[in-house]
Design a protein around this motif. Structure first.
Motif, PDB file in Angstrom:
ATOM      1  N   ALA A 123       0.832  -1.213   0.000  1.00 14.46           N
ATOM      2  CA  ALA A 123       0.000   0.000   0.000  1.00 14.46           C
ATOM      3  C   ALA A 123       0.859   1.252   0.000  1.00 14.46           C
ATOM      4  O   ALA A 123       0.552   2.235  -0.678  1.00 14.46           O
ATOM      5  CB  ALA A 123      -0.928  -0.004   1.213  1.00 14.46           C
ATOM      6  N   ASP A 124       1.967   1.232   0.759  1.00 14.25           N
ATOM      7  CA  ASP A 124       2.833   2.395   0.840  1.00 14.25           C
ATOM      8  C   ASP A 124       3.549   2.657  -0.482  1.00 14.25           C
ATOM      9  O   ASP A 124       3.968   3.775  -0.747  1.00 14.25           O
ATOM     10  CB  ASP A 124       3.865   2.204   1.961  1.00 14.25           C
ATOM     11  N   SER A 125       3.673   1.620  -1.293  1.00 15.95           N
ATOM     12  CA  SER A 125       4.305   1.787  -2.611  1.00 15.95           C
ATOM     13  C   SER A 125       3.322   2.344  -3.628  1.00 15.95           C
ATOM     14  O   SER A 125       3.715   2.676  -4.753  1.00 15.95           O
ATOM     15  CB  SER A 125       4.830   0.436  -3.112  1.00 15.95           C
ATOM     16  N   GLY A 126       2.042   2.414  -3.264  1.00 14.42           N
ATOM     17  CA  GLY A 126       1.021   2.917  -4.176  1.00 14.42           C
ATOM     18  C   GLY A 126       0.394   1.846  -5.043  1.00 14.42           C
ATOM     19  O   GLY A 126      -0.540   2.132  -5.805  1.00 14.42           O
ATOM     20  N   LEU A 127       0.858   0.605  -4.926  1.00 12.38           N
ATOM     21  CA  LEU A 127       0.370  -0.453  -5.805  1.00 12.38           C
ATOM     22  C   LEU A 127      -1.075  -0.851  -5.529  1.00 12.38           C
ATOM     23  O   LEU A 127      -1.736  -1.431  -6.405  1.00 12.38           O
ATOM     24  CB  LEU A 127       1.268  -1.690  -5.677  1.00 12.38           C
ATOM     25  N   ARG A 146      -4.229   5.672   6.495  1.00 12.09           N
ATOM     26  CA  ARG A 146      -3.122   6.019   5.596  1.00 12.09           C
ATOM     27  C   ARG A 146      -3.442   5.802   4.118  1.00 12.09           C
ATOM     28  O   ARG A 146      -2.918   6.528   3.266  1.00 12.09           O
ATOM     29  CB  ARG A 146      -1.882   5.175   5.947  1.00 12.09           C
ATOM     30  N   TYR A 147      -4.314   4.840   3.823  1.00 12.14           N
ATOM     31  CA  TYR A 147      -4.489   4.448   2.433  1.00 12.14           C
ATOM     32  C   TYR A 147      -5.965   4.492   2.032  1.00 12.14           C
ATOM     33  O   TYR A 147      -6.593   3.471   1.758  1.00 12.14           O
ATOM     34  CB  TYR A 147      -3.911   3.046   2.209  1.00 12.14           C
ATOM     35  N   ALA A 149      -7.274   5.405  -0.602  1.00  8.84           N
ATOM     36  CA  ALA A 149      -7.540   5.039  -1.997  1.00  8.84           C
ATOM     37  C   ALA A 149      -7.681   3.538  -2.189  1.00  8.84           C
ATOM     38  O   ALA A 149      -8.033   3.066  -3.276  1.00  8.84           O
ATOM     39  CB  ALA A 149      -6.416   5.562  -2.902  1.00  8.84           C
ATOM     40  N   VAL A 150      -7.402   2.751  -1.142  1.00 13.08           N
ATOM     41  CA  VAL A 150      -7.508   1.292  -1.221  1.00 13.08           C
ATOM     42  C   VAL A 150      -8.892   0.866  -0.736  1.00 13.08           C
ATOM     43  O   VAL A 150      -9.381   1.348   0.283  1.00 13.08           O
ATOM     44  CB  VAL A 150      -6.430   0.614  -0.363  1.00 13.08           C
ATOM     45  N   ARG A 151      -9.521  -0.041  -1.461  1.00 14.93           N
ATOM     46  CA  ARG A 151     -10.821  -0.571  -1.049  1.00 14.93           C
ATOM     47  C   ARG A 151     -10.576  -1.750  -0.101  1.00 14.93           C
ATOM     48  O   ARG A 151     -10.432  -2.892  -0.527  1.00 14.93           O
ATOM     49  CB  ARG A 151     -11.631  -0.998  -2.269  1.00 14.93           C
ATOM     50  N   LEU A 152     -10.517  -1.444   1.176  1.00 15.44           N
ATOM     51  CA  LEU A 152     -10.133  -2.438   2.178  1.00 15.44           C
ATOM     52  C   LEU A 152     -11.338  -3.211   2.690  1.00 15.44           C
ATOM     53  O   LEU A 152     -12.354  -2.626   3.061  1.00 15.44           O
ATOM     54  CB  LEU A 152      -9.429  -1.760   3.360  1.00 15.44           C
ATOM     55  N   ASP A 153     -11.202  -4.525   2.738  1.00 12.90           N
ATOM     56  CA  ASP A 153     -12.186  -5.382   3.395  1.00 12.90           C
ATOM     57  C   ASP A 153     -11.417  -6.320   4.316  1.00 12.90           C
ATOM     58  O   ASP A 153     -10.980  -7.401   3.919  1.00 12.90           O
ATOM     59  CB  ASP A 153     -12.980  -6.182   2.360  1.00 12.90           C
ATOM     60  N   ASP A 154     -11.226  -5.895   5.557  1.00  8.08           N
ATOM     61  CA  ASP A 154     -10.398  -6.660   6.480  1.00  8.08           C
ATOM     62  C   ASP A 154     -11.114  -7.883   7.040  1.00  8.08           C
ATOM     63  O   ASP A 154     -10.526  -8.646   7.811  1.00  8.08           O
ATOM     64  CB  ASP A 154      -9.906  -5.776   7.639  1.00  8.08           C
ATOM     65  N   SER A 155     -12.365  -8.117   6.647  1.00  5.43           N
ATOM     66  CA  SER A 155     -13.034  -9.342   7.073  1.00  5.43           C
ATOM     67  C   SER A 155     -12.600 -10.531   6.228  1.00  5.43           C
ATOM     68  O   SER A 155     -12.735 -11.682   6.649  1.00  5.43           O
ATOM     69  CB  SER A 155     -14.558  -9.179   6.971  1.00  5.43           C
ATOM     70  N   ARG A 156     -12.051 -10.270   5.051  1.00  2.00           N
ATOM     71  CA  ARG A 156     -11.672 -11.360   4.143  1.00  2.00           C
ATOM     72  C   ARG A 156     -10.255 -11.856   4.435  1.00  2.00           C
ATOM     73  O   ARG A 156      -9.404 -11.094   4.888  1.00  2.00           O
ATOM     74  CB  ARG A 156     -11.794 -10.904   2.694  1.00  2.00           C
ATOM     75  N   MET A 157     -10.027 -13.119   4.156  1.00  2.00           N
ATOM     76  CA  MET A 157      -8.722 -13.708   4.421  1.00  2.00           C
ATOM     77  C   MET A 157      -7.753 -13.489   3.264  1.00  2.00           C
ATOM     78  O   MET A 157      -6.583 -13.165   3.470  1.00  2.00           O
ATOM     79  CB  MET A 157      -8.870 -15.205   4.701  1.00  2.00           C
TER      80      MET A 157
END
Length: 319
Positions: A123-127, A146-147, A149-157
């Protein structure tokens, strides 16, 4: 499939070992089944001739340039478990170099993968900008902060998104390794899972500790305390906001920013956590439902199965 594992000083020992053991097991089982060669070609690479793991073990690694053109590069986690440790790690010279290398590999259309804290490096690299991703649930609030712009779903493995794969907390390395084996052969992946006693875990949800996440923000922490005191009364956004002396929009916005979910969804998580404990304590479902604010036990049963993917009998067996 050719996979390069980018290992840096301070790598999480279990994460690196899990990747190597799972890949090695897949190759051994493939050979035992009559294959001419193992399906996975693995190379551990780094920026020095050897790295020192978090537990102090020294491991020889190949230079990053020696791997040629792999199909995938995997970034295992660094041993950083707190907010300050993660932020400090992201500024390390070798981690900065790793971010540059990851971007260069990605420009060559090489697949990139990471697990646990390794996802922060991606994520910090922008990828991960504009991509779906997961990360270790315990640091999801920092990730969201921090990120954005990332579509985060921390429920998924494990999450695959346009040639980039991310996996969840610590032992998510195991799920990530099995994902790679599955791309080669679903049958081989099933066999590896049986040999290594790997459960089918598609979600981190049952492992998440809601009150741990709430401590990432003062307002959300106060809301968590209010919610626990009012589980048996049911949820009212207006009542919660009034008790905390904030506007409903403020509470809604803050929980979504920190936790990635609405106040009601977080309240439901606390209900599930309390109900699960009461079940383990031997309480009947009607009593459990009453104590977490449900008049109908069947509604609670459906909630537990939806959130945990498990029935009442399975939960009781945990005790």
């Amino acid at each position: 499939m050719k996979i390069g594992i980018l290992a840096l000083d301070g790598v999480f020992d279990t994460g690196l070992a899990t990747l190597l053991d799972t890949f090695s097991t897949a190759n051994e089982l493939a050979l035992a089944g009559g294959a001419a060669r193992g399906p996975l070609e693995i190379e551990v690479v780094g920026f020095t001739r050897q790295i020192r793991t978090a537990m102090g073990l020294r491991i020889a690694v190949a230079p990053v340039g020696a791997i040629g053109r792999p199909d995938w590069i995997v970034m295992p986690a660094l041993n950083a478990k707190t907010r300050d440790a993660v932020l400090a790690a992201l500024e390390r010279r070798d981690v900065v170099e790793a971010k540059k290398r990851l971007r260069a590999w990605r420009e060559k259309r090489i697949g990139i993968a990471a697990a646990c804290i390794g996802t922060f490096v991606l994520a910090d690299s922008g990828l991960l900008d504009g991509e779906d991703a997961t990360t270790t649930w315990s640091l999801a609030p920092l990730f969201r902060e921090r990120y954005a712009a990332v579509r985060l779903d921390d429920s998924r493995m494990v999450v695959s998104s346009n040639g980039i794969v991310t996996a969840g907390a610590a032992m998510g390395h195991l799920d990530l390794a099995l994902w790679f084996v599955r791309q080669v052969s679903p049958e081989l992946a099933t066999l590896v899972a049986r040999f290594l006693l790997i459960d089918n875990r598609t979600s981190q949800a049952q492992y998440i500790i809601p009150d741990y996440l709430a401590h990432a923000d003062p307002l959300v922490e106060r809301f968590e305390r209010w919610a626990r005191d009012n589980l048996s009364n049911g949820f009212s956004l207006q009542d919660a906001a009034s008790a905390l002396h904030v506007h409903t929009r403020t509470l809604q916005r803050r929980t979504e920013l920190v936790l990635g979910k609405s106040p009601l969804a977080f309240f439901q998580d606390l209900r599930v956590q309390r109900a699960r404990q009461l079940v383990l304590d031997g309480c009947g479902l009607d009593i459990v439902a009453e104590r977490v604010g449900y008049a109908d036990a069947s509604t609670l049963r459906n909630l537990l199965r939806r959130k945990l993917g498990r029935g009442m009998r399975d939960l009781r067996m945990d005790g």
